[in-house]
Scaffold this motif. Structure first.
Motif, PDB file in Angstrom:
ATOM      1  N   TRP A  41       0.835  -1.199   0.000  1.00  0.00           N
ATOM      2  CA  TRP A  41       0.000   0.000   0.000  1.00  0.00           C
ATOM      3  C   TRP A  41       0.874   1.255   0.000  1.00  0.00           C
ATOM      4  O   TRP A  41       0.595   2.215  -0.733  1.00  0.00           O
ATOM      5  CB  TRP A  41      -0.929  -0.007   1.215  1.00  0.00           C
ATOM      6  N   LEU A  42       1.950   1.256   0.799  1.00  0.00           N
ATOM      7  CA  LEU A  42       2.867   2.410   0.814  1.00  0.00           C
ATOM      8  C   LEU A  42       3.522   2.618  -0.543  1.00  0.00           C
ATOM      9  O   LEU A  42       3.654   3.761  -1.010  1.00  0.00           O
ATOM     10  CB  LEU A  42       3.944   2.229   1.889  1.00  0.00           C
ATOM     11  N   MET A  43       3.929   1.537  -1.191  1.00  0.00           N
ATOM     12  CA  MET A  43       4.549   1.662  -2.518  1.00  0.00           C
ATOM     13  C   MET A  43       3.544   2.222  -3.515  1.00  0.00           C
ATOM     14  O   MET A  43       3.882   3.078  -4.336  1.00  0.00           O
ATOM     15  CB  MET A  43       5.075   0.303  -2.988  1.00  0.00           C
ATOM     16  N   ARG A  44       2.313   1.771  -3.454  1.00  0.00           N
ATOM     17  CA  ARG A  44       1.265   2.265  -4.356  1.00  0.00           C
ATOM     18  C   ARG A  44       1.008   3.754  -4.120  1.00  0.00           C
ATOM     19  O   ARG A  44       0.843   4.513  -5.070  1.00  0.00           O
ATOM     20  CB  ARG A  44      -0.014   1.452  -4.127  1.00  0.00           C
ATOM     21  N   GLN A  45       0.964   4.164  -2.858  1.00  0.00           N
ATOM     22  CA  GLN A  45       0.769   5.578  -2.535  1.00  0.00           C
ATOM     23  C   GLN A  45       1.931   6.417  -3.061  1.00  0.00           C
ATOM     24  O   GLN A  45       1.725   7.522  -3.564  1.00  0.00           O
ATOM     25  CB  GLN A  45       0.620   5.768  -1.023  1.00  0.00           C
ATOM     26  N   GLY A  46       3.148   5.909  -2.956  1.00  0.00           N
ATOM     27  CA  GLY A  46       4.321   6.612  -3.488  1.00  0.00           C
ATOM     28  C   GLY A  46       4.245   6.770  -4.995  1.00  0.00           C
ATOM     29  O   GLY A  46       4.599   7.814  -5.548  1.00  0.00           O
TER      30      GLY A  46
END
Length: 190
Positions: A41-46
């Motif tokens: 999820w963090l990678m997608r948000q980035g």
């Protein structure tokens, strides 16, 4: 005989350990899956954040229906685009960050990049600035000269786009032809 009785008593006292602590194991597995989902999820948000930072890039030129006679063609992979000269600054706006198979066709109009499953685009001939062989671009490192990098201007931003042919021997012909086209176009513009 006393030794045998002592051994028998010791064996009777020993209990086998529990084979599996299921509650503990399930807890660890669930925790690990939650951690992996959180990192994803963090990678997608980035990725989305990077795309919003690059929202000033104009829409990509579309591939013309009748681009003209093909000078060169290439089947291979599109490895992404970066800000020119900064091989780790990936451009993700308008699908430029999506790696995919690609069919390149060089015509007088420019380079048509047809990507199954991703947005097709045209690198207009007037936008071409340089072509070279390189070894890497944004997360993809190959042997020296294993990547065809095309520098082009999109809006007010210079971009490097990386391509790798299924037949690496084609790269040199692409570099020579593109640089010849660029030099001819610059000579006319002067």
């Amino acid at each position: 005989m006393t030794h045998t009785l002592a051994s028998a008593a010791l064996a009777a006292e020993q209990k086998s350990a529990e084979v599996t602590d299921w509650a503990g194991r399930i807890g660890w597995v669930v925790g690990l899956l939650l951690f992996v989902a959180f990192v994803y999820w963090l990678m997608r948000q980035g990725w989305k954040w990077r795309g919003s930072l690059q929202s000033d890039l104009p829409e990509l030129p579309e591939v013309p229906r009748a681009p003209g006679e093909a000078k060169l063609t290439m089947d291979g992979r599109y490895h992404g685009s970066t800000t020119a000269g900064q091989w780790l600054d990936r451009i993700v706006a308008h699908g430029l960050g999506t790696r995919s198979r690609a069919e390149l066709t060089l015509t007088d109009a420019g380079i048509s990049v047809v990507r199954p499953g991703a947005n097709d685009f045209l690198i207009p001939a007037a936008a071409l600035r340089e072509a070279r062989l390189d070894k890497g671009i944004a997360g993809k490192v190959l042997a020296e000269g294993g990547l065809l990098v095309v520098t082009w201007e999109h809006g007010s931003t210079l971009l490097d786009s990386g391509f790798r042919s299924d037949r690496a021997a084609e790269h040199t012909a692409w570099v020579d032809t593109l640089n010849s086209m660029i030099n001819t176009t610059e000579g006319i513009a002067r």
